[in-house]
Design a protein around this motif. Structure first.
Motif, PDB file in Angstrom:
ATOM      1  N   ALA A 199      22.090 -35.180 -11.993  1.00  0.00           N
ATOM      2  CA  ALA A 199      20.434 -34.911 -12.347  1.00  0.00           C
ATOM      3  C   ALA A 199      20.090 -33.624 -11.545  1.00  0.00           C
ATOM      4  N   ARG A 221      23.777 -39.277  -8.547  1.00  0.00           N
ATOM      5  CA  ARG A 221      24.254 -39.891  -7.169  1.00  0.00           C
ATOM      6  C   ARG A 221      23.632 -41.252  -6.997  1.00  0.00           C
ATOM      7  N   ALA A 242      28.032 -32.458 -14.766  1.00  0.00           N
ATOM      8  CA  ALA A 242      27.453 -31.456 -13.794  1.00  0.00           C
ATOM      9  C   ALA A 242      26.995 -31.725 -12.350  1.00  0.00           C
ATOM     10  N   THR A 253      31.247 -28.565 -13.177  1.00  0.00           N
ATOM     11  CA  THR A 253      31.212 -28.352 -11.788  1.00  0.00           C
ATOM     12  C   THR A 253      32.111 -27.243 -11.286  1.00  0.00           C
ATOM     13  N   VAL A 270      34.901 -24.168 -11.905  1.00  0.00           N
ATOM     14  CA  VAL A 270      34.993 -25.018 -13.097  1.00  0.00           C
ATOM     15  C   VAL A 270      36.735 -25.314 -13.617  1.00  0.00           C
ATOM     16  N   HIS A 273      36.429 -18.373 -14.407  1.00  0.00           N
ATOM     17  CA  HIS A 273      34.957 -18.204 -14.383  1.00  0.00           C
ATOM     18  C   HIS A 273      34.511 -17.952 -12.962  1.00  0.00           C
TER      19      HIS A 273
HETATM   20  N1  LIG Z   1      30.601 -23.415 -14.946  1.00  0.00           N
HETATM   21  C1  LIG Z   1      29.319 -22.819 -14.795  1.00  0.00           C
HETATM   22  O1  LIG Z   1      29.245 -21.953 -15.643  1.00  0.00           O
HETATM   23  C2  LIG Z   1      28.341 -23.366 -13.798  1.00  0.00           C
HETATM   24  C3  LIG Z   1      26.932 -22.616 -13.824  1.00  0.00           C
HETATM   25  C4  LIG Z   1      25.953 -23.073 -12.968  1.00  0.00           C
HETATM   26  C5  LIG Z   1      26.423 -24.166 -12.195  1.00  0.00           C
HETATM   27  N2  LIG Z   1      27.685 -24.575 -12.109  1.00  0.00           N
HETATM   28  C6  LIG Z   1      28.222 -25.879 -11.310  1.00  0.00           C
HETATM   29  O2  LIG Z   1      27.469 -27.005 -11.650  1.00  0.00           O
HETATM   30  C7  LIG Z   1      27.228 -27.908 -10.664  1.00  0.00           C
HETATM   31  C8  LIG Z   1      25.735 -28.561 -10.418  1.00  0.00           C
HETATM   32  O3  LIG Z   1      25.091 -27.605 -10.237  1.00  0.00           O
HETATM   33  P1  LIG Z   1      23.503 -27.935  -9.903  1.00  0.00           P
HETATM   34  O4  LIG Z   1      22.840 -26.376  -9.316  1.00  0.00           O
HETATM   35  O5  LIG Z   1      23.007 -28.610 -10.702  1.00  0.00           O
HETATM   36  O6  LIG Z   1      23.887 -28.716  -8.169  1.00  0.00           O
HETATM   37  P2  LIG Z   1      22.474 -29.657  -7.752  1.00  0.00           P
HETATM   38  O7  LIG Z   1      23.034 -29.706  -6.429  1.00  0.00           O
HETATM   39  O8  LIG Z   1      21.236 -29.065  -8.014  1.00  0.00           O
HETATM   40  O9  LIG Z   1      22.946 -30.975  -8.598  1.00  0.00           O
HETATM   41  C9  LIG Z   1      23.952 -31.724  -8.130  1.00  0.00           C
HETATM   42  C10 LIG Z   1      23.460 -33.201  -8.710  1.00  0.00           C
HETATM   43  O10 LIG Z   1      24.956 -34.080  -8.676  1.00  0.00           O
HETATM   44  C11 LIG Z   1      24.655 -35.275  -8.188  1.00  0.00           C
HETATM   45  N3  LIG Z   1      25.733 -35.830  -7.779  1.00  0.00           N
HETATM   46  C12 LIG Z   1      26.391 -35.945  -6.467  1.00  0.00           C
HETATM   47  N4  LIG Z   1      27.289 -36.623  -6.294  1.00  0.00           N
HETATM   48  C13 LIG Z   1      27.288 -37.472  -7.459  1.00  0.00           C
HETATM   49  C14 LIG Z   1      28.212 -38.312  -8.083  1.00  0.00           C
HETATM   50  N5  LIG Z   1      29.253 -38.857  -7.277  1.00  0.00           N
HETATM   51  N6  LIG Z   1      27.830 -38.916  -9.093  1.00  0.00           N
HETATM   52  C15 LIG Z   1      26.867 -38.416  -9.907  1.00  0.00           C
HETATM   53  N7  LIG Z   1      25.988 -37.477  -9.489  1.00  0.00           N
HETATM   54  C16 LIG Z   1      26.463 -36.866  -8.568  1.00  0.00           C
HETATM   55  C17 LIG Z   1      23.623 -34.768  -7.207  1.00  0.00           C
HETATM   56  O11 LIG Z   1      22.772 -36.140  -6.860  1.00  0.00           O
HETATM   57  C18 LIG Z   1      22.484 -33.940  -7.809  1.00  0.00           C
HETATM   58  O12 LIG Z   1      21.691 -34.385  -8.675  1.00  0.00           O
HETATM   59  C19 LIG Z   1      27.758 -26.888  -9.339  1.00  0.00           C
HETATM   60  O13 LIG Z   1      29.135 -27.265  -8.895  1.00  0.00           O
HETATM   61  C20 LIG Z   1      27.531 -25.637  -9.907  1.00  0.00           C
HETATM   62  O14 LIG Z   1      28.364 -24.784  -9.190  1.00  0.00           O
HETATM   63  C21 LIG Z   1      28.625 -24.430 -12.961  1.00  0.00           C
END
Ligand SMILES: NC(=O)c1ccc[n+]([C@@H]2O[C@H](COP(=O)([O-])OP(=O)(O)OC[C@H]3O[C@@H](n4cnc5c(N)ncnc54)[C@H](O)[C@@H]3O)[C@@H](O)[C@H]2O)c1
Length: 308
Positions: free
Chosen positions: A12, A37, A79, A123, A126, A177
């Motif tokens: 989230a 989390r 995510a 994540t 990716v 990516h």
């Molecule tokens: N592939 C793409 O195109 C792309 C683009 C943007 C971001 N991302 C990736 O997406 C991911 C999320 O980015 P963000 O900016 O939302 O990060 P963020 O830190 O804002 O959010 C991460 C969320 O994951 C939750 N979390 C952590 N451990 C967890 C678990 N065990 N179970 C459930 N939830 C858990 C956290 O509580 C938090 O809410 C990152 O790895 C980022 O690099 C990928």
């Protein structure tokens, strides 16, 4: 499947919030399950989305749940991001490989192995995370959101340079990516014709690499662009993408996962590799070698990120 699938979003944070908001506004799904989390975090987002649902009259029903309750969804979006400090100044996405790898490995065992629906990994890094999730869970329908966002950005940058609408550009970015992305310029077309020469392709590549950093510098995170890529990918994996291609992360040579143009028929993915010039094929080989080497340490991690 019903007309209104149930979608699960795990994580989230910035990207999870944008994805969930887009699912509600686009009326894409019936049930929208959110896990994170902590259950409090998931519940807070579900409440905020519920306010949005009511103001818009959207049929999407958000609900917080534990991650183990996501298994019944038609599609699950991962995510989540582990807690870690990223010390990488270059190749930034690779900075999360070990910490996120441990998280993904745990999710593979606790959540994904029992999930009948498709699983879409966001994540980073990716390409590595999608492979790790698939190999650890044994799930057949895992996809990384891959290079679809890079492709959209490439088309936008080219369109801006050429002064044409972006929907007149057809072409793919494949490979990692990340820094080892491959711009398939040989097969890119503008209103059906090959790209005009000369083009400042090095400048376009540099602008593509800079773009996420510039977005992060301005607003902290990239979020709505990735959310768009996720919704587009969900359409395809749920059989609503028509005959269009989308660049998702899937296995290529030597078991390496990277962004490839994919079409879906009867929910089965089929890779549609474009014709590559010798230089593009060489860049793709380099991406394969880079991702193969980067995957090796992850294949031997336990769920808390220590070597097995
Ligand atoms: N592939 C793409 O195109 C792309 C683009 C943007 C971001 N991302 C990736 O997406 C991911 C999320 O980015 P963000 O900016 O939302 O990060 P963020 O830190 O804002 O959010 C991460 C969320 O994951 C939750 N979390 C952590 N451990 C967890 C678990 N065990 N179970 C459930 N939830 C858990 C956290 O509580 C938090 O809410 C990152 O790895 C980022 O690099 C990928």
């Amino acid at each position: 499947m019903t007309d209104m699938p149930a979608i699960g979003v795990l994580g989230a944070g910035a990207v999870g919030q944008a994805i969930a908001g887009a699912l509600v506004t686009s009326r894409f799904c019936g049930e929208l399950l959110i896990a994170s989390r902590t259950i409090d975090q998931a519940a807070a987002l579900a409440d905020d989305l519920d306010d949005m649902r009511l103001t818009l009259g959207s049929p999407t029903r958000p609900r917080a749940c534990r991650s183990t309750d996501l298994a019944g969804c038609h599609a699950l979006v991962i995510a989540a991001r582990a807690r870690f400090t990223n010390h990488h100044r270059a190749d930034v996405r690779m900075g999360g490989a070990v910490a996120n790898g441990a998280l993904i490995r745990a999710l593979a065992q606790d959540v994904v192995a029992d999930c009948p629906g498709s699983v879409l990994v966001v994540t980073n890094p990716v390409d590595l995370m999608a492979r790790l999730l698939a190999e650890t869970s044994g799930h057949r329908h895992v996809y990384g959101v891959g290079s679809s966002l890079d492709t959209a950005r490439y088309r936008l940058l080219l369109a801006r340079h050429l002064g044409v609408p972006a929907d007149q550009i057809a072409g793919h970015v494949i490979g990692e990516h990340g820094d080892a992305a491959v711009l398939c310029t040989t097969t890119t077309t503008v209103t059906g014709a090959p790209l005009p020469a000369p083009l400042p392709l090095a400048d376009i590549r540099a602008a593509l690499t800079r773009r996420p950093d510039q977005i992060r510098a301005g607003i902290g995170r990239t979020r709505t662009g990735p959310a768009g890529a996720v919704l587009a990918a969900l359409r395809h994996v749920l059989g609503r993408g028509g005959h269009d291609l989308i660049e998702l992360s899937r296995p290529w040579r030597d078991g390496v996962w990277l962004g490839l143009p994919i079409s879906f028929a009867e929910h089965e993915p089929c890779v549609r590799m474009p014709r590559l010039s010798a230089a593009e094929a060489h860049q793709l080989d380099a991406a394969v070698a880079k991702l193969a080497a980067a995957y090796q340490p992850l294949a031997h991690l336990n769920p808390i990120g220590e070597p097995l």
